[in-house]
Design a protein around this motif. Structure first.
Motif, PDB file in Angstrom:
ATOM      1  N   SER A  40      10.683  30.570  30.996  1.00 33.17           N
ATOM      2  CA  SER A  40      10.267  30.877  29.628  1.00 33.17           C
ATOM      3  C   SER A  40       9.533  29.658  29.081  1.00 33.17           C
ATOM      4  O   SER A  40      10.124  28.590  28.910  1.00 33.17           O
ATOM      5  N   PHE A  90       7.290  27.625  26.248  1.00 27.39           N
ATOM      6  CA  PHE A  90       7.047  27.564  24.808  1.00 27.39           C
ATOM      7  C   PHE A  90       5.999  26.500  24.528  1.00 27.39           C
ATOM      8  O   PHE A  90       6.105  25.369  25.001  1.00 27.39           O
ATOM      9  N   LYS A 143       5.421  26.234  13.874  1.00 28.40           N
ATOM     10  CA  LYS A 143       6.247  27.225  14.566  1.00 28.40           C
ATOM     11  C   LYS A 143       7.734  26.883  14.515  1.00 28.40           C
ATOM     12  O   LYS A 143       8.456  27.063  15.500  1.00 28.40           O
ATOM     13  N   TRP A 185      13.671  30.573  19.808  1.00 23.85           N
ATOM     14  CA  TRP A 185      13.563  30.368  21.255  1.00 23.85           C
ATOM     15  C   TRP A 185      14.734  29.553  21.788  1.00 23.85           C
ATOM     16  O   TRP A 185      15.289  29.857  22.845  1.00 23.85           O
ATOM     17  N   ARG A 200      13.924  27.096  30.908  1.00 23.34           N
ATOM     18  CA  ARG A 200      13.074  26.805  29.762  1.00 23.34           C
ATOM     19  C   ARG A 200      12.085  25.693  30.087  1.00 23.34           C
ATOM     20  O   ARG A 200      12.437  24.679  30.682  1.00 23.34           O
ATOM     21  N   LEU A 236      10.531  28.195  17.157  1.00 17.25           N
ATOM     22  CA  LEU A 236      11.259  27.234  17.997  1.00 17.25           C
ATOM     23  C   LEU A 236      12.768  27.479  17.885  1.00 17.25           C
ATOM     24  O   LEU A 236      13.481  27.504  18.899  1.00 17.25           O
ATOM     25  N   MET A 276       9.043  23.489  27.924  1.00 14.86           N
ATOM     26  CA  MET A 276       8.249  23.216  26.729  1.00 14.86           C
ATOM     27  C   MET A 276       7.039  22.382  27.145  1.00 14.86           C
ATOM     28  O   MET A 276       7.189  21.363  27.838  1.00 14.86           O
ATOM     29  N   PRO A 328       4.674  24.544  21.529  1.00 14.31           N
ATOM     30  CA  PRO A 328       5.000  24.297  20.122  1.00 14.31           C
ATOM     31  C   PRO A 328       3.818  23.789  19.308  1.00 14.31           C
ATOM     32  O   PRO A 328       2.868  23.211  19.846  1.00 14.31           O
TER      33      PRO A 328
END
Length: 416
Positions: free
Chosen positions: A4, A6, A12, A19, A27, A16, A29, A8
């Motif tokens: 997943s 993200f 957001k 998530w 995860r 965040l 980022m 940022p």
């Protein structure tokens, strides 16, 4: 395992939070290194690191954190302390010399090199000389020492693979195209080179050292020059406000006219510029000449989403010509659709040239790329090309030339 990812930004916050509260197998980022220089992005990255007991932090293009006092370098080191595993990736880890290694290894683990701070590291591995401060201490790196020791120290933590070992890519093809300055450019060039100062549109400026002199002459060769007005700030500091002065109209600019002639053959093309004003001039001239072609620009004023859109348009063939400054578009993009790459102006940084060339010369390239340098003859343009050939920044190249017997500033910066 499903990842997943993200991406940022500072707007957001709710996304965040949502998530981080959701369950995910893996995860990831992704944060732009340059965004850590200011603002809230460091706090967002820190939240991600603190929310997970086991995190690996990876810095791609790690030469971007090589400057020991840069805010983003310091931020990356501080964030890295909150990760249990760290790695760096770069095609140019020592782009301007061994001193670039300190912050990269400070991020990985300060115990690898085992020297307390940058200045102790510099004292161990650099030879100081050149100009001095008011206490007589040398401030300029004029050479290096104990490099075999440094190499042996970092070697166990480095994995190196050459592009030629893992990719079968067509060769790069290089070409130099020389142009002549207009009479107005030549007159100003000679004045600045001789006197180190200039006045244009009733605004005056003085080049305070040889490198600044070279950069002003570099601007003249591209068709413009910058003056700066100092404005006192409430905090007591002084802010320099730049004003760009165009020396020649696009239709009279020899580099732009040569560029337009090259673009006539219809192939996909990237144009690299050194300055934002050059990007604007080049884009305007191309759009006027080729009204039916989609021409995009990438620079610091273009947001991340639009940059990705423009890149995809170029890769798909919807956009034929992409114009960018190397500081923004020269790293991180895959632009293998490029058939011709033109350097309207190079910067004074060798790493900008190496990184920007490789935007096209990477996995997925199926054809040779013609790389063209537009060079104003008998100007500092030729000096920059020589510094690129020697794989050093312009400042280091000039220092070496000045140190050489018989060298003088006039000879170094062109006799035009």
């Amino acid at each position: 395992i499903e990842a997943s990812v993200f991406l940022p930004d500072t707007t957001k916050g709710k996304a965040l939070n949502r998530w981080l509260s959701e369950s995910h197998d893996f995860r990831v980022m992704v944060v732009g290194t340059e965004s850590l220089s200011q603002g809230q992005m460091s706090k967002i990255a820190e939240r991600f690191l603190l929310a997970h007991p086991k995190v690996m932090m990876v810095i791609d293009e790690s030469h971007m954190i090589a400057t020991h006092r840069a805010a983003r370098s310091v931020a990356c080191v501080e964030l890295g302390r909150k990760a249990i595993c760290r790695a760096v990736l770069s095609g140019t880890p020592i782009s301007t010399g061994p001193m670039n290694l300190f912050m990269q290894f400070e991020f990985l683990d300060p115990d690898i090199i085992g020297i307390g701070d940058y200045y102790a590291f510099r004292n161990r591995y650099a030879v100081m000389g050149g100009y001095h401060d008011d206490k007589g201490r040398p401030l300029q790196i004029v050479g290096y020492q104990n490099i075999d020791e440094l190499t042996a120290t970092v070697a166990p933590y480095v994995f190196e693979v050459r592009k030629s070992d893992v990719l079968d890519l067509p060769p790069k093809v290089y070409k130099k195209v020389y142009v002549q300055l207009t009479s107005q450019q030549r007159e100003l060039y000679r004045k600045i080179r001789k006197e180190g100062e200039y006045t244009i549109n009733e605004k005056s400026a003085v080049a305070k050292n040889v490198l600044e002199l070279a950069l002003r002459l570099h601007q003249v060769a591209g068709g413009h020059i910058t003056t700066y007005e100092e404005q006192p700030q409430l905090n007591g500091k002084v802010k320099k406000i730049p004003t760009v002065h165009h020396l020649v109209k696009p239709e009279d600019n020899p580099k732009i006219q040569e560029l337009l002639d090259i673009a006539d053959d219809g192939r996909a093309m990237i144009v690299w510029c050194a300055y934002r004003s050059e990007v604007a001039d080049v884009v305007a001239a191309l759009r006027a000449r080729f009204p039916n072609d989609l021409i995009r620009e990438i620079h610091g004023g273009i947001n991340e989403d639009d940059r990705n859109t423009f890149k995809n348009e170029f890769q798909s063939g919807a956009c034929r010509i992409l114009v960018s400054n190397t500081a923004t578009g020269g790293t991180g993009l895959t632009l293998t659709a490029c058939e011709i790459m033109i350097y309207y102006n190079n910067t004074d940084k060798m790493v900008d040239r190496e990184q920007s060339e490789d935007r096209a010369h990477r996995d997925g390239l199926k054809h040779s790329v013609l790389i063209i340098d537009l060079i104003a003859e008998n100007t500092v343009d030729e000096v920059i090309i020589q510094s690129i050939r020697d794989k050093v920044d312009l400042s280091e190249f000039i220092r070496r030339r000045i140190a050489a017997a018989g060298a003088n500033v006039g000879a170094i910066l062109g006799e035009n």
